[in-house]
Design an enzyme around this catalytic site. Structure first.
Site, PDB file in Angstrom:
ATOM      1  N   TYR A 164     -20.001  24.655  29.121  1.00 53.85           N
ATOM      2  CA  TYR A 164     -18.821  23.925  28.899  1.00 53.85           C
ATOM      3  C   TYR A 164     -18.552  23.508  27.536  1.00 53.85           C
ATOM      4  CZ  TYR A 164     -16.080  19.537  28.909  1.00 53.85           C
ATOM      5  OH  TYR A 164     -14.990  18.705  28.781  1.00 53.85           O
ATOM      6  N   HIS A 194      -5.886  16.277  21.489  1.00 52.24           N
ATOM      7  CA  HIS A 194      -6.263  15.024  21.930  1.00 52.24           C
ATOM      8  C   HIS A 194      -6.220  13.978  20.820  1.00 52.24           C
ATOM      9  CE1 HIS A 194      -8.502  17.362  24.727  1.00 52.24           C
ATOM     10  NE2 HIS A 194      -9.515  16.384  24.915  1.00 52.24           N
ATOM     11  N   ASN A 307     -16.582  13.680  20.633  1.00 52.26           N
ATOM     12  CA  ASN A 307     -17.161  13.066  21.880  1.00 52.26           C
ATOM     13  C   ASN A 307     -18.254  11.981  21.688  1.00 52.26           C
ATOM     14  OD1 ASN A 307     -18.667  14.886  24.933  1.00 52.26           O
ATOM     15  ND2 ASN A 307     -17.035  13.222  24.604  1.00 52.26           N
ATOM     16  N   TYR A 395     -20.179 -35.384  24.514  1.00 49.99           N
ATOM     17  CA  TYR A 395     -20.818 -33.948  24.759  1.00 49.99           C
ATOM     18  C   TYR A 395     -20.689 -32.925  23.502  1.00 49.99           C
ATOM     19  CZ  TYR A 395     -21.878 -35.353  29.569  1.00 49.99           C
ATOM     20  OH  TYR A 395     -22.186 -36.125  30.996  1.00 49.99           O
ATOM     21  N   ARG A 398     -23.245 -34.205  21.105  1.00 49.66           N
ATOM     22  CA  ARG A 398     -24.578 -34.386  21.658  1.00 49.66           C
ATOM     23  C   ARG A 398     -25.157 -33.054  22.356  1.00 49.66           C
ATOM     24  NH1 ARG A 398     -25.461 -37.739  26.801  1.00 49.66           N
ATOM     25  NH2 ARG A 398     -23.431 -38.466  26.259  1.00 49.66           N
ATOM     26  N   PHE A 444     -21.625  10.013  26.906  1.00 52.89           N
ATOM     27  CA  PHE A 444     -20.411   9.340  26.356  1.00 52.89           C
ATOM     28  C   PHE A 444     -19.963   8.613  26.997  1.00 52.89           C
ATOM     29  CE2 PHE A 444     -19.579  12.953  29.258  1.00 52.89           C
ATOM     30  CZ  PHE A 444     -18.869  12.329  30.199  1.00 52.89           C
ATOM     31  N   GLU A 529     -12.512  12.717  35.146  1.00 51.56           N
ATOM     32  CA  GLU A 529     -13.072  11.501  34.392  1.00 51.56           C
ATOM     33  C   GLU A 529     -12.470  10.289  35.241  1.00 51.56           C
ATOM     34  OE1 GLU A 529     -11.179  12.098  30.566  1.00 51.56           O
ATOM     35  OE2 GLU A 529     -12.401  13.697  30.228  1.00 51.56           O
TER      36      GLU A 529
END
Length: 660
Positions: A164, A194, A307, A395, A398, A444, A529
């Site tokens: 791959y 991409h 990647n 508060y 404190r 990844f 994905e």
């Protein structure tokens, strides 16, 4: 022969100069002539002579005198811009300099190096690399590992094994086998296709961090990149040639594909690139200006560059470091507010925090004691209300150890995860040289840093939430016993009225930003994905939340210092007086209304640069040395071991009153 790169209406033109005594005007006209030559309509001009223009450097935008010679005014291969009179800048135009570039006017090429091995980078190291303080080199061990993993890739290609991303397509095309003759084209196509991000480009600091972190991951030796290519990437980093990387587009699995692809696109000489020398220009010109060549991708190398979770994690490093800085300074600012509001230190007693021994809580209480302990630092303000009739504080004062404390512990938790992530191999497939094989996995996936950064935003936000309430107490005369909105002649002057509104607006905006992005997932890549982390947004919004926290605390710091003015001639403790002096070195007191935004920005800058911490730290550490013996090991409760004598306001008998 000198040559100059000239920008004309979105076009970058290389203009050689045979005669160095030619003028800047000649250079501009020659660039316009070449521009017109490339346009079917001559760019809308009848002739070069009719064009009216001025010229400026791309770096710093300094105007050039048209009568100066190029020899006197320019360096060889300098980047300049022709600005044609009457042109209106397109809103889509990439400016010559990125946002915040004024910070780079003093950029100096670093001389020191950080050696990367893929295993020992710290968040502090990465932030320093982002600031341009260091160059990068590999350790010999890293070089050996990179070579070994590349040998595995070369064998796969030689034997035409189906693996791959090396000899197949990507995502849904994983079953498509690519012939050896197209393997290089496969990697270039991957990077180009991409590179689909949108939005503003990352700042130079963030781009440096992203590039440095990718180098660190590649140095681990599990990516299959060649040593030759990795060394080219390092040369690009060391020259501060930074690709155009849009901030939006990653879903955080399979890694940060879009931003890392834009990073790789610049490395192969395509797209835009920025350097302190050139400003924005075509990547090939920027590389050439620095004596560098575009990278030629070998099999697997495009995938090796894109990647991983480095976008999420590099921004996460900045977030966790800035969060730690503002958390430390929040304690100092809150202590100053407590003094102005004439509060008590009893709530910070060691015994209270010893019986609830969270480390962050104990440390915050310790810092308050180190700044307010009247035995060490007598306070005239504290002495002035020794016999007051109040019994306990709100508060927001404190409970600072409990509220600020969990923020500190959250930051520590997130920093541990981010530190692991920046030294992790996040590729797919992974190359295991010792086994001589590649294995597909899911390293990844950005869920770890995404979840951690969502948590960081939620945690750090609370510093602003409680700070805004303290600002309210400072501005409200019924709660502070100070003039309304901390200004004289109220009505004629509005003082801090709208500064408090700004703080409230930022806190409200943070509430929406703190919604976790990592609870969302959208299936992508044709359901290949099918679960993603959305970690890119987690990182970006964490940084926005932290910036808002810094700004709210900057407003509180200014308000507390203004409150001091109404208590004069009384003085607070020595360390807090030093903090006051620091603020007054950049912001003068308010006598009457004036333009307030620059003062808020000046105080914000003090916090970003950690100046408030630098002033107070010596007093805090001195107190620590005196109250925690060096021979005693530090445990989760160590910070509660210091003793505190009661301050001048010990009449506040907290703990004996009923509370709602």
């Amino acid at each position: 022969m000198p040559r100059y790169t000239v920008h004309v209406r979105g076009e970058w033109l290389a203009v050689p100069c045979l005669n160095s005594r030619n003028t800047i005007q000649w250079l501009g006209k020659e660039a316009v002539r070449r521009y017109m030559k490339n346009k079917p309509d001559n760019g809308g001009f009848a002739s070069v002579e009719e064009v009216r223009f001025y010229m400026r450097r791309c770096k710093g935008l300094g105007l050039l005198d048209l009568d100066d010679t190029v020899e006197d005014a320019l360096e060889d291969n300098e980047f300049v811009e022709v600005v044609i009179e009457g042109d209106i800048m397109s809103p889509d135009f990439i400016p010559s300099q990125p946002e915040g570039v004024h910070l780079y006017s003093k950029y100096r090429e670093p001389e020191q190096y950080i050696s990367l091995d893929g295993n020992s980078l710290t968040t502090e190291n990465l932030v320093d690399l982002g600031k341009g303080l260091y160059k990068i080199k590999l350790t010999p061990e890293a070089e050996a590992k990179v070579k070994q993993s590349r040998e595995v890739i070369e064998r796969i290609v030689k034997e035409q094994t189906v693996v791959y991303g090396i000899t197949t397509g990507f995502g849904k095309f994983a079953r498509t086998v690519i012939p050896n003759s197209n393997l290089r084209e496969l990697q270039v196509n991957l990077v180009r296709s991409h590179s689909a991000g949108v939005g503003k480009p990352l700042t130079p600091e963030r781009t440096r961090m992203l590039l440095a972190l990718r180098i660190n991951v590649l140095a681990k030796g599990y990516s299959g990149i060649s040593l030759e290519t990795l060394e080219q990437v390092i040369e690009v980093f060391n020259a501060s040639c930074l690709p155009y990387i849009p901030e939006k587009g990653t879903v955080g699995a399979s890694g940060d594909l879009a931003p890392l692809s834009h990073l790789a696109l610049g490395l192969i000489g395509e797209g835009k690139m920025w350097s302190p020398k050139s400003g924005w220009a075509d990547a090939k010109y920027v590389l050439e200006a620095h004596g560098l060549k575009p990278i030629t991708l070998k099999p697997k190398e495009g995938l090796a560059l894109i990647n991983g979770t480095q976008m999420i994690t590099s921004l996460g490093c900045e977030a966790v470091e800035r969060a730690g800085a503002i958390a430390r300074q929040a304690d100092i600012i809150a202590a100053l507010t407590l003094e102005v509001l004439k509060g008590t230190t009893r709530a910070f007693d060691t015994d209270i925090h010893a019986v609830r021994p969270h480390r962050g809580q104990a440390e915050v209480a310790f810092r308050f004691r180190s700044l307010l302990d009247s035995d060490h630092h007598p306070s005239e303000i504290a002495e002035s209300h020794r016999f007051c009739d109040r019994v306990q504080d709100a508060y927001t004062m404190r409970c600072c150890p409990q509220v600020h404390g969990i923020v500190n512990d959250t930051i520590a938790f997130v920093k541990d995860i981010i530190t692991t992530e920046i030294n992790s191999a996040t590729d797919n497939p992974m190359v295991f040289a010792e086994r001589e094989e590649t294995i597909s996995g899911g390293n990844f996936h950005g869920e770890y840093p995404a979840k951690a950064l969502d948590y960081l935003a939620i945690g750090v936000h609370e510093l602003a939430a409680i700070s805004e309430r303290r600002i309210e107490r400072l501005c409200n005369p019924s709660l502070s016993e100070l003039p309304a909105f901390l200004v004289t002649e109220g009505g004629l002057n509005s003082g801090f009225m709208i500064a408090h509104c700004t703080a409230a607006a930022l806190v409200s905006e943070n509430k929406a930003l703190c919604h976790p992005s990592s609870v969302d997932s959208l299936s992508t890549s044709a359901a290949t994905e099918d679960h993603v982390s959305m970690g890119g947004w987690a990182a970006r919004k964490a940084l926005r939340v932290i910036e808002h926290v810094e700004q709210v605390l900057a407003i509180e710091l200014l308000a507390a210092c203004q409150g001091i003015e109404f208590l004069r001639p009384l003085r607070t403790t020595t360390p807090l007086e030093k903090v006051y002096d620091l603020v007054r070195s950049v912001v003068r007191p308010w006598i009457k209304d004036r333009f307030m935004a620059p003062d808020i920005e000046a105080a914000h800058r003090l916090l970003v640069e950690q100046k408030v911490w630098e002033v107070a730290k010596p007093y805090i550490e001195k107190y620590r040395r005196e109250h925690i013996p060096e021979s005693r090991p530090i445990s989760p409760t160590a910070f509660s071991l210091g003793s505190l004598r009661m301050s001048a306001d010990d009449c506040h008998d907290h703990g004996h009153q009923n509370e709602l």
